[in-house]
Design a protein around this motif. Structure first.
Motif, mmCIF file in Angstrom:
data_model
loop_
_atom_site.group_PDB
_atom_site.id
_atom_site.type_symbol
_atom_site.label_atom_id
_atom_site.label_comp_id
_atom_site.label_asym_id
_atom_site.label_seq_id
_atom_site.Cartn_x
_atom_site.Cartn_y
_atom_site.Cartn_z
ATOM 1 N N ILE A 113 50.557 43.902 47.127
ATOM 2 C CA ILE A 113 51.227 43.231 46.007
ATOM 3 C C ILE A 113 51.084 41.722 46.161
ATOM 4 C CG2 ILE A 113 53.440 42.867 44.856
ATOM 5 C CD1 ILE A 113 54.184 45.675 45.921
ATOM 6 N N GLY A 114 50.462 41.121 45.152
ATOM 7 C CA GLY A 114 50.288 39.673 45.142
ATOM 8 C C GLY A 114 51.273 39.041 44.171
ATOM 9 N N GLU A 115 50.973 37.782 43.859
ATOM 10 C CA GLU A 115 51.903 36.959 43.096
ATOM 11 C C GLU A 115 51.628 37.069 41.578
ATOM 12 O OE1 GLU A 115 51.973 33.188 45.212
ATOM 13 O OE2 GLU A 115 51.992 32.153 43.295
ATOM 14 N N ALA A 116 50.511 36.531 41.187
ATOM 15 C CA ALA A 116 50.164 36.494 39.759
ATOM 16 C C ALA A 116 48.678 36.214 39.634
ATOM 17 C CB ALA A 116 50.958 35.387 39.065
ATOM 18 N N PRO A 117 48.087 36.571 38.499
ATOM 19 C CA PRO A 117 46.656 36.278 38.323
ATOM 20 C C PRO A 117 46.414 34.771 38.319
ATOM 21 C CG PRO A 117 47.500 37.730 36.569
ATOM 22 C CD PRO A 117 48.676 37.261 37.346
ATOM 23 N N GLY A 118 45.273 34.380 38.857
ATOM 24 C CA GLY A 118 44.812 32.998 38.733
ATOM 25 C C GLY A 118 43.795 32.929 37.616
ATOM 26 N N ILE A 119 43.069 31.815 37.579
ATOM 27 C CA ILE A 119 42.136 31.604 36.461
ATOM 28 C C ILE A 119 41.017 32.668 36.437
ATOM 29 C CG2 ILE A 119 40.696 29.908 37.726
ATOM 30 C CD1 ILE A 119 40.644 28.355 34.974
ATOM 31 N N ASP A 120 40.526 33.043 37.624
ATOM 32 C CA ASP A 120 39.429 34.039 37.672
ATOM 33 C C ASP A 120 39.922 35.415 37.248
ATOM 34 O OD1 ASP A 120 37.348 32.317 38.840
ATOM 35 O OD2 ASP A 120 38.730 32.241 40.543
ATOM 36 N N GLU A 121 41.132 35.754 37.712
ATOM 37 C CA GLU A 121 41.700 37.077 37.389
ATOM 38 C C GLU A 121 41.993 37.166 35.887
ATOM 39 O OE1 GLU A 121 42.760 35.127 39.941
ATOM 40 O OE2 GLU A 121 41.870 36.319 41.560
ATOM 41 N N ASP A 122 42.480 36.045 35.328
ATOM 42 C CA ASP A 122 42.769 35.985 33.887
ATOM 43 C C ASP A 122 41.477 36.203 33.083
ATOM 44 O OD1 ASP A 122 44.508 35.029 31.535
ATOM 45 O OD2 ASP A 122 42.855 33.584 31.504
ATOM 46 N N GLU A 126 41.124 41.475 36.342
ATOM 47 C CA GLU A 126 41.287 42.256 37.577
ATOM 48 C C GLU A 126 41.955 41.379 38.638
ATOM 49 O OE1 GLU A 126 37.822 44.502 38.802
ATOM 50 O OE2 GLU A 126 38.437 44.368 40.901
ATOM 51 N N PRO A 127 42.937 41.938 39.381
ATOM 52 C CA PRO A 127 43.604 41.100 40.386
ATOM 53 C C PRO A 127 42.703 40.783 41.572
ATOM 54 C CG PRO A 127 44.528 43.328 40.422
ATOM 55 C CD PRO A 127 43.524 43.283 39.309
ATOM 56 N N PHE A 128 42.957 39.653 42.180
ATOM 57 C CA PHE A 128 42.308 39.255 43.439
ATOM 58 C C PHE A 128 40.780 39.329 43.369
ATOM 59 C CE2 PHE A 128 46.628 39.776 45.028
ATOM 60 C CZ PHE A 128 46.717 38.685 45.886
ATOM 61 N N VAL A 129 40.206 38.593 42.422
ATOM 62 C CA VAL A 129 38.742 38.500 42.344
ATOM 63 C C VAL A 129 38.251 37.080 42.629
ATOM 64 C CG1 VAL A 129 38.352 40.465 40.789
ATOM 65 C CG2 VAL A 129 38.833 38.198 39.829
ATOM 66 N N ALA A 153 47.984 45.139 43.004
ATOM 67 C CA ALA A 153 48.665 44.699 41.777
ATOM 68 C C ALA A 153 49.434 43.413 42.087
ATOM 69 C CB ALA A 153 49.607 45.784 41.272
ATOM 70 N N ASN A 154 49.903 42.786 41.038
ATOM 71 C CA ASN A 154 50.678 41.552 41.176
ATOM 72 C C ASN A 154 52.085 41.737 40.622
ATOM 73 O OD1 ASN A 154 48.850 39.519 42.269
ATOM 74 N ND2 ASN A 154 47.677 39.771 40.371
ATOM 75 N N ILE A 155 52.984 40.816 41.009
ATOM 76 C CA ILE A 155 54.320 40.805 40.405
ATOM 77 C C ILE A 155 54.177 40.490 38.912
ATOM 78 C CG2 ILE A 155 56.575 39.646 40.383
ATOM 79 C CD1 ILE A 155 56.185 41.023 43.040
ATOM 80 N N TYR A 233 51.048 36.802 55.265
ATOM 81 C CA TYR A 233 50.661 35.610 54.505
ATOM 82 C C TYR A 233 49.743 35.985 53.349
ATOM 83 C CZ TYR A 233 52.416 32.569 58.222
ATOM 84 O OH TYR A 233 53.216 31.927 59.114
ATOM 85 N N HIS A 234 49.855 35.221 52.279
ATOM 86 C CA HIS A 234 48.934 35.344 51.143
ATOM 87 C C HIS A 234 47.554 34.851 51.611
ATOM 88 C CE1 HIS A 234 47.172 34.750 47.197
ATOM 89 N NE2 HIS A 234 48.198 35.396 46.670
ATOM 90 N N PRO A 235 46.466 35.532 51.178
ATOM 91 C CA PRO A 235 45.145 35.045 51.607
ATOM 92 C C PRO A 235 44.899 33.579 51.231
ATOM 93 C CG PRO A 235 44.952 36.981 50.158
ATOM 94 C CD PRO A 235 46.401 36.777 50.419
HETATM 95 N N1 URA Z 1 46.639 35.440 43.862
HETATM 96 C C1 URA Z 1 47.479 36.456 43.596
HETATM 97 O O1 URA Z 1 48.604 36.485 44.070
HETATM 98 N N2 URA Z 1 47.055 37.417 42.792
HETATM 99 C C2 URA Z 1 45.840 37.436 42.270
HETATM 100 O O2 URA Z 1 45.511 38.379 41.553
HETATM 101 C C3 URA Z 1 44.966 36.377 42.576
HETATM 102 C C4 URA Z 1 45.386 35.387 43.372
#
Ligand code: URA
Length: 274
Positions: A113-122, A126-129, A153-155, A233-235
């Protein structure tokens, strides 16, 4: 869940209902599978005759009669559709390119579980790309997992909006997280992972409603709704701080995850970043 296991659950729930004042509890995914039970129950004798062997006989009869039930991928689809159409945060619905629901194996034992999409994910849906995502994929590979083996997935399902011309991402607000959290709760209820990993303090706050420093939170087991939860930690933090000691901390957390999942760990894996 396999058919015989489901039959046993139905039989056990019936037994609890008959012998106790307390209503039996079951997960959302299990309830969806149990939706066929009334049809089965209706076709079964209310009180089995003694030669029929009691609740075990009813279970084996149920086994023969149960209808096919939706799988986890099918259960996720209506949630994905609701997320796609969501406008609860009007400002994010306006600014997003698309929603970012989640990716991976709906039957996964392990969910990140991550935080939220960034610009690439938006952009990609897809999350974490992006860069942090590529590092997460590397961590997974070191654990002997492909992205398709786990669920990610993200929050927040929308990228937090930023002022025009500004650079980078902003953290989700507590209100945005509270608004979006029910979708993640549904995803977890359907996937029923054996282990959850929360990436970073914002993911922890979104999931558990608890604020803390990563120093306090990471590296030990927490729980979300009875599911073991590892906080690490978050990557993106590892991209900012490339010290081997920090990489090792994340890796030690992942070794604990592998142990909890009873996955084999090689000596080489144990020694990464030492
Ligand atoms: N960071 C996040 O927490 N989620 C993503 O999908 C991308 C970056």
């Amino acid at each position: 869940m396999t058919q015989p296991a489901l039959d046993l659950v139905i039989a056990a729930l019936e037994k609890i209902r008959e012998s106790s004042d307390r209503a039996p509890r079951a997960s959302r995914s299990l309830l969806a599978q149990l939706q066929t039970a009334p049809r089965v129950a209706a076709s079964l004798p209310a009180t089995p005759k003694s030669h029929e062997g009691g609740w075990e006989a009813r279970a084996s009869s149920a086994r023969r009669r149960l209808q096919p039930t939706p799988n986890k991928a099918e259960l996720l689809e209506p949630v994905r559709e609701r997320v796609r159409a969501c406008t609860k945060c009007a400002h994010l619905a306006c600014s997003r390119t698309q929603t970012v629901f989640g990716v991976g194996n709906p039957d996964a034992d392990l969910m990140f579980i991550g935080e939220a999409p960034g610009i690439d994910e938006d952009k990609q849906g897809e999350p974490f790309v992006g860069r942090a995502g590529q590092l997460l994929t590397k961590i997974l590979k070191a654990m002997n997992f492909a992205r398709d083996d786990v669920y990610i997935a993200n929050i927040l399902k929308c990228r937090p909006d930023t002022a025009p011309g500004s650079f980078g991402n902003r953290a989700p607000t507590p209100t945005e997280m509270q608004t979006c959290r029910p979708y993640l709760v549904e995803q977890i209820e359907i996937i029923e992972p054996k282990v959850l990993v929360a990436l970073g303090a914002v993911a922890v706050e979104g999931l558990l409603g608890m604020r803390g420093t990563m120093r306090e939170l990471r590296g030990r087991w927490h729980a979300y709704n009875g599911i073991p939860l590892m906080i690490t930690y978050h990557p993106a933090y590892l991209l900012r701080n490339q010290a081997p000691s920090e990489k090792r901390k994340v890796w030690e957390d992942m070794l604990q995850v592998l142990e909890r999942l009873e996955r084999p760990i090689t000596e080489r894996q144990r020694n990464y970043f030492l």
